[in-house]
Write a protein that holds these residues in place. Structure first.
Motif, PDB file in Angstrom:
ATOM      1  N   THR A   1      -1.634  -6.823   5.204  1.00  0.00           N
ATOM      2  CA  THR A   1      -0.249  -6.709   5.666  1.00  0.00           C
ATOM      3  C   THR A   1       0.591  -5.936   4.653  1.00  0.00           C
ATOM      4  OG1 THR A   1       0.206  -8.860   4.656  1.00  0.00           O
ATOM      5  CG2 THR A   1      -0.263  -8.832   7.005  1.00  0.00           C
ATOM      6  N   ILE A   2       1.730  -5.445   5.133  1.00  0.00           N
ATOM      7  CA  ILE A   2       2.696  -4.795   4.243  1.00  0.00           C
ATOM      8  C   ILE A   2       3.423  -5.881   3.470  1.00  0.00           C
ATOM      9  CG2 ILE A   2       4.811  -3.414   4.147  1.00  0.00           C
ATOM     10  CD1 ILE A   2       3.836  -1.989   6.668  1.00  0.00           C
ATOM     11  N   GLU A   3       3.410  -5.780   2.143  1.00  0.00           N
ATOM     12  CA  GLU A   3       4.041  -6.811   1.321  1.00  0.00           C
ATOM     13  C   GLU A   3       5.557  -6.737   1.462  1.00  0.00           C
ATOM     14  OE1 GLU A   3       2.696  -6.548  -2.663  1.00  0.00           O
ATOM     15  OE2 GLU A   3       0.574  -6.804  -2.131  1.00  0.00           O
ATOM     16  N   SER A   4       6.188  -7.940   1.421  1.00  0.00           N
ATOM     17  CA  SER A   4       7.654  -8.004   1.550  1.00  0.00           C
ATOM     18  C   SER A   4       8.308  -7.423   0.317  1.00  0.00           C
ATOM     19  CB  SER A   4       8.089  -9.467   1.717  1.00  0.00           C
ATOM     20  OG  SER A   4       7.450 -10.028   2.831  1.00  0.00           O
TER      21      SER A   4
ATOM     22  N   GLY B   1      -7.997   4.519  17.069  1.00  0.00           N
ATOM     23  CA  GLY B   1      -7.532   5.583  16.186  1.00  0.00           C
ATOM     24  C   GLY B   1      -6.141   5.320  15.663  1.00  0.00           C
ATOM     25  N   ASP B   2      -6.047   5.039  14.364  1.00  0.00           N
ATOM     26  CA  ASP B   2      -4.753   4.844  13.677  1.00  0.00           C
ATOM     27  C   ASP B   2      -3.860   3.822  14.380  1.00  0.00           C
ATOM     28  OD1 ASP B   2      -5.319   6.678  11.668  1.00  0.00           O
ATOM     29  OD2 ASP B   2      -4.631   8.363  12.881  1.00  0.00           O
ATOM     30  N   ILE B   3      -4.442   2.670  14.749  1.00  0.00           N
ATOM     31  CA  ILE B   3      -3.636   1.680  15.463  1.00  0.00           C
ATOM     32  C   ILE B   3      -2.864   0.793  14.490  1.00  0.00           C
ATOM     33  CG2 ILE B   3      -5.192   1.620  17.455  1.00  0.00           C
ATOM     34  CD1 ILE B   3      -6.194  -1.134  16.445  1.00  0.00           C
ATOM     35  N   ASN B   4      -1.707   0.330  14.948  1.00  0.00           N
ATOM     36  CA  ASN B   4      -0.934  -0.667  14.222  1.00  0.00           C
ATOM     37  C   ASN B   4      -0.191  -1.495  15.264  1.00  0.00           C
ATOM     38  OD1 ASN B   4       0.214  -2.114  12.061  1.00  0.00           O
ATOM     39  ND2 ASN B   4       0.333  -0.229  10.822  1.00  0.00           N
TER      40      ASN B   4
ATOM     41  N   SER C   1       1.231   1.476  18.107  1.00  0.00           N
ATOM     42  CA  SER C   1       1.040   2.870  17.701  1.00  0.00           C
ATOM     43  C   SER C   1      -0.457   3.149  17.621  1.00  0.00           C
ATOM     44  CB  SER C   1       1.710   3.156  16.350  1.00  0.00           C
ATOM     45  OG  SER C   1       1.139   2.361  15.333  1.00  0.00           O
ATOM     46  N   GLY C   2      -0.831   4.421  17.743  1.00  0.00           N
ATOM     47  CA  GLY C   2      -2.239   4.783  17.742  1.00  0.00           C
ATOM     48  C   GLY C   2      -2.842   4.670  19.133  1.00  0.00           C
ATOM     49  N   THR C   3      -4.135   4.911  19.221  1.00  0.00           N
ATOM     50  CA  THR C   3      -4.832   4.876  20.512  1.00  0.00           C
ATOM     51  C   THR C   3      -6.041   3.955  20.449  1.00  0.00           C
ATOM     52  OG1 THR C   3      -6.245   6.763  19.905  1.00  0.00           O
ATOM     53  CG2 THR C   3      -4.157   7.252  21.028  1.00  0.00           C
ATOM     54  N   ILE C   4      -6.350   3.353  21.576  1.00  0.00           N
ATOM     55  CA  ILE C   4      -7.549   2.527  21.669  1.00  0.00           C
ATOM     56  C   ILE C   4      -8.193   2.732  23.035  1.00  0.00           C
ATOM     57  CG2 ILE C   4      -6.309   0.452  22.487  1.00  0.00           C
ATOM     58  CD1 ILE C   4      -8.360  -1.144  20.690  1.00  0.00           C
TER      59      ILE C   4
ATOM     60  N   SER D   1      10.663  -4.488  14.249  1.00  0.00           N
ATOM     61  CA  SER D   1      10.647  -3.042  14.000  1.00  0.00           C
ATOM     62  C   SER D   1       9.688  -2.688  12.872  1.00  0.00           C
ATOM     63  CB  SER D   1      12.058  -2.569  13.635  1.00  0.00           C
ATOM     64  OG  SER D   1      12.523  -3.274  12.485  1.00  0.00           O
ATOM     65  N   ARG D   2       8.883  -3.670  12.481  1.00  0.00           N
ATOM     66  CA  ARG D   2       8.066  -3.478  11.290  1.00  0.00           C
ATOM     67  C   ARG D   2       6.582  -3.511  11.629  1.00  0.00           C
ATOM     68  NH1 ARG D   2       8.773  -7.010   5.782  1.00  0.00           N
ATOM     69  NH2 ARG D   2       7.050  -6.076   4.612  1.00  0.00           N
ATOM     70  N   PRO D   3       5.792  -2.506  11.170  1.00  0.00           N
ATOM     71  CA  PRO D   3       4.347  -2.543  11.428  1.00  0.00           C
ATOM     72  C   PRO D   3       3.680  -3.666  10.638  1.00  0.00           C
ATOM     73  CG  PRO D   3       4.892  -0.686  10.013  1.00  0.00           C
ATOM     74  CD  PRO D   3       6.196  -1.290  10.450  1.00  0.00           C
ATOM     75  N   LEU D   4       2.619  -4.213  11.208  1.00  0.00           N
ATOM     76  CA  LEU D   4       1.938  -5.354  10.596  1.00  0.00           C
ATOM     77  C   LEU D   4       1.076  -4.943   9.410  1.00  0.00           C
ATOM     78  CD1 LEU D   4       0.962  -8.329  10.557  1.00  0.00           C
ATOM     79  CD2 LEU D   4      -0.633  -7.742  12.393  1.00  0.00           C
ATOM     80  N   TRP D   5       0.308  -3.852   9.561  1.00  0.00           N
ATOM     81  CA  TRP D   5      -0.687  -3.517   8.545  1.00  0.00           C
ATOM     82  C   TRP D   5      -0.227  -2.397   7.631  1.00  0.00           C
ATOM     83  CZ3 TRP D   5      -3.283  -3.698  13.691  1.00  0.00           C
ATOM     84  CH2 TRP D   5      -3.790  -4.983  13.949  1.00  0.00           C
ATOM     85  N   GLN D   6      -0.615  -2.477   6.370  1.00  0.00           N
ATOM     86  CA  GLN D   6      -0.283  -1.448   5.369  1.00  0.00           C
ATOM     87  C   GLN D   6      -0.776  -0.081   5.815  1.00  0.00           C
ATOM     88  OE1 GLN D   6      -1.921  -2.397   1.563  1.00  0.00           O
ATOM     89  NE2 GLN D   6      -0.397  -3.957   1.087  1.00  0.00           N
TER      90      GLN D   6
END
Length: 533
Positions: free
Chosen positions: A530-533, A341-344, A392-395, A349-354
Motif C-alpha cells: 500500500t501507499i504509506e500515509s 496491465g498496470d491495474i490499481n 485504472s489499468g486493464t484486465i 480518490s486515492r490508489p491502494l497500491w504503491q
C-alpha cells in the motif's frame, strides 16, 4: 521449573479430556506442545497458567507464568492496558508524577518506576510505536491484538511464557520478529502452534494425544521423522495382522473341509461294516462333536485376530484413513486465464497500491499473493474473481470456474446439516449412500451427518469443503485460498496439503505460512504494497 503431577481434567459435561499427565519442564527449556484439535492443548496451557483448575493433580511453578491466549475477542471491551493488566499501575504512576503521592497509588505502582519505558520499548519492538495504551482492544486488527500480548512479555519480564498459536494473524515481518524472540530468549517457553517454521525453532516436542503425553527429543522435523518410523512400523503391524487373519481363515476352512471328508469316509466304512443303528448313532454324534470342536477352536482364533486388527485400525491416524480423490481441472495446462496491465484500485480518490500491478495467471500456476496486513490482498482476490473492477489499468479474464475458500469458510452454510451441505454440491446426482460414503472418507461418520455445520470447528469446515469439491461433478479450474492454515491443527494442514498436491489445476493462495507454501509447490508470487500515509 514447571511440573505437572498426575494431572487430570474432566469437562463439565463429564467427558474426560486427559488423565494422569506427568511433565517436568526445566528452567530455560523451550517446548513445542502439539496434538490434534480438541485434544486439550489450550486447556492444558490454561491449567499451567493457573486460569483453570484441574479436576485432580497439581501444577508447581517457580514463578507465575505469562500466558498469551489464542483468541482475543474476549478482551474487546477492555483497553490495551487493561488487557495487559497494567492499567492500574500506569494510572498510579501518572498520578504520582502529577503530585498525587497517596499510599494507594504507591501500593499500586509497587516501585515499578520503569513500567512506562518498558511499555514503549515493547511496543516499538512489535511495530506498535505510538499505540495509545488506553484505547479499546476492539479498535485493533487481529495481528495488532496478537502483538499487544507479545509486547506483554517485555513489559512483565516473566521467567515462564505460555504461547497459544502466537503466529496466528501475524504478517511475514511480524512472524520474523516472533521467530527472533523465540531463538534469542532465555525464558522457559511452552508453545502451542501449527506453524511448522516456528516449531522447528523449538528443540523439544511434546505430543498430547489420547494416550497421554509423549516427549520427542528434537524439533518438529525430528518429530516428523520419528512419526514416520512409527507409521511404517504400524503399517507393517497392520499388514502382518491382515495376513495372519487371512491365513487363520484359510486354515479354518481347510480344517473343517478335512474333518468333513474324514467324517464322510468314516460314515461309508460304518455303513459297509453293517454296524447296528445304535452304534452308528454314537459314532455320528462323536463325529459331529469333533467337527464342532474343530470349528470352535478355529473360530476363536479368527475372532481373536480380527479383534486385534480392528483395534489397530481404530488407532490408525485419521489422515491415513482419508481418501481424497480430487478431480483435475478440465482446462489444459498453459491456458492464459487472466492478464492484468498496470491495474490499481482507488479508495476514495486515492490508489491502494504503491505500484500498479501487471501479471498473468496461467492454468496450472501455483501463485502466492504476498503483502503485509492491510496491503490489499483480499481486494486483489476480488478483482481476480471479477467481483471488483480495477479503477485504472486493464484486465482480461478467460472463461473459467473458480472456488474461493476464505478465512470464514463462507462456502459452508451454517444453517445446513453436514449431509445437506454435501448434498448441495451433488451436481453429479450421486445416490444418498454414495454421498455418505464420500463423507465417511473425509472422517464425517454417521454421527456427523445430522450435525449442524455451525457446530463444526475450523478444521472440520475445511475438510467438509474438500469433501464437497470431490462430490461436485466438475472440479474448479481455479482454487483460491485466503490464509487457509489459520486455525487449523497440524493434522488438518497435512490433509489440506495432500489435497492441494493431488489437484491438477490453478492454485492462488494468500498465506504467511512459508512452510505450507513450500509444501504445496508455490512457483511464483504477486507482491502488493500500500501507499504509506
Amino acid at each position: 521449573m514447571l511440573t505437572l503431577q498426575n494431572l487430570t481434567y474432566v469437562h463439565p459435561n463429564k467427558d474426560l479430556l486427559f488423565d494422569n499427565l506427568n511433565i517436568t519442564i526445566n528452567k530455560q527449556e523451550k517446548i513445542a506442545l502439539i496434538g490434534n484439535n480438541g485434544i486439550g492443548k489450550s486447556t492444558l496451557l490454561r491449567i499451567m497458567a493457573g486460569i483453570l483448575a484441574p479436576t485432580s493433580g497439581t501444577v508447581k511453578t517457580d514463578s507465575k507464568p505469562y500466558y498469551i491466549p489464542q483468541h482475543f475477542g474476549q478482551y474487546n471491551e477492555l483497553s490495551v492496558a487493561a488487557a495487559l493488566r497494567i492499567d492500574d499501575k500506569l494510572r498510579a504512576l501518572r498520578a504520582i508524577l502529577n503530585g498525587d503521592v497517596t499510599e494507594k497509588n504507591m501500593t499500586l505502582l509497587d516501585d515499578d518506576w520503569t513500567i512506562e519505558e518498558r511499555c514503549q520499548e515493547a511496543l516499538r519492538y512489535w511495530d506498535l510505536a505510538g499505540l495509545d495504551l488506553f484505547q479499546r482492544m476492539d479498535k485493533l486488527s487481529g495481528g495488532q491484538k496478537t502483538k499487544v500480548f507479545l509486547a506483554g512479555i517485555i513489559i512483565h519480564e516473566p521467567e515462564i511464557v505460555l504461547l497459544d498459536e502466537p503466529s496466528n494473524h501475524l504478517d511475514a515481518t511480524s512472524r520474523i520478529a516472533l521467530y527472533n524472540y523465540i531463538e534469542s530468549t532465555n525464558e522457559t517457553l511452552i508453545v502451542v502452534s501449527h506453524d511448522r517454521t516456528l516449531l522447528n525453532l523449538l528443540p523439544e516436542v511434546f505430543e498430547l494425544s489420547k494416550k497421554g503425553i509423549t516427549a520427542y527429543g528434537g524439533n518438529y522435523e525430528f518429530y516428523v521423522t520419528q512419526k514416520a518410523v512409527e507409521a511404517n512400523a504400524f503399517s507393517e503391524d497392520l499388514k502382518s495382522k491382515e495376513k495372519a487373519l487371512r491365513k487363520a481363515k484359510d486354515v479354518e476352512r481347510e480344517s473343517i473341509e478335512r474333518q468333513q471328508k474324514l467324517d464322510a469316509r468314516g460314515k461309508k466304512k460304518q455303513e459297509k461294516a453293517g454296524l447296528p443303528t445304535i452304534s452308528m448313532n454314537t459314532l455320528r454324534n462323536n463325529a459331529e462333536k469333533s467337527t464342532a470342536k474343530t470349528k470352535d477352536v478355529h473360530a476363536e482364533k479368527v475372532s481373536s485376530i480380527s479383534d486385534e486388527l480392528n483395534q489397530l485400525r481404530k488407532e490408525m491416524p485419521d489422515k491415513d484413513k482419508m481418501k481424497i480423490g480430487f478431480d483435475d481441472s478440465a482446462l489444459h495446462i498453459g491456458k492464459v486465464l487472466i492478464t492484468a496491465g498496470d491495474i490499481n484500485y482507488d479508495y476514495g480518490s486515492r490508489p491502494l497500491w504503491q505500484q500498479p500491478l501487471s501479471f498473468q495467471i496461467i492454468s496450472g500456476d501455483r501463485i502466492a499473493i504476498k503483502g503485509t496486513n492491510g496491503s490489499g490482498k483480499t481486494t486483489l482476490i476480488r478483482i481476480i474473481l471479477g467481483e471488483l473492477q480495477p479503477t485504472s489499468g486493464t484486465i482480461q479474464r478467460a472463461d473459467s470456474s473458480s472456488i474461493y475458500i476464505d478465512q470464514d469458510y463462507s462456502l459452508i452454510d451454517n444453517k445446513r446439516t453436514v449431509y445437506e451441505q454435501a448434498e448441495s454440491f451433488n451436481t453429479g446426482h450421486l445416490q444418498e449412500h454414495e454421498v455418505k460414503s464420500k463423507l465417511t472418507h473425509f472422517l464425517f461418520t454417521k454421527k456427523y451427518w445430522d450435525k449442524p455445520c455451525s457446530a463444526l470447528s475450523g478444521g472440520e469446515k475445511m475438510r467438509l469443503i474438500l469433501c464437497c469439491l470431490t462430490i461436485k461433478n466438475t472440479a474448479p479450474d481455479v482454487i483460491i485460498l485466503d490464509e487457509p492454515t489459520n486455525n487449523l491443527d497440524i493434522q488438518n494442514i497435512e490433509i489440506l496439503t495432500a489435497a492441494i498436491n493431488e489437484y491438477i489445476g490453478t492454485i492462488i493462495v494468500v498465506s504467511h505460512d512459508a512452510y505450507f507454501l513450500e509444501q504445496i509447490g508455490i512457483s511464483r508470487e504477486i507482491a502488493v504494497a500500500t501507499i504509506e500515509s
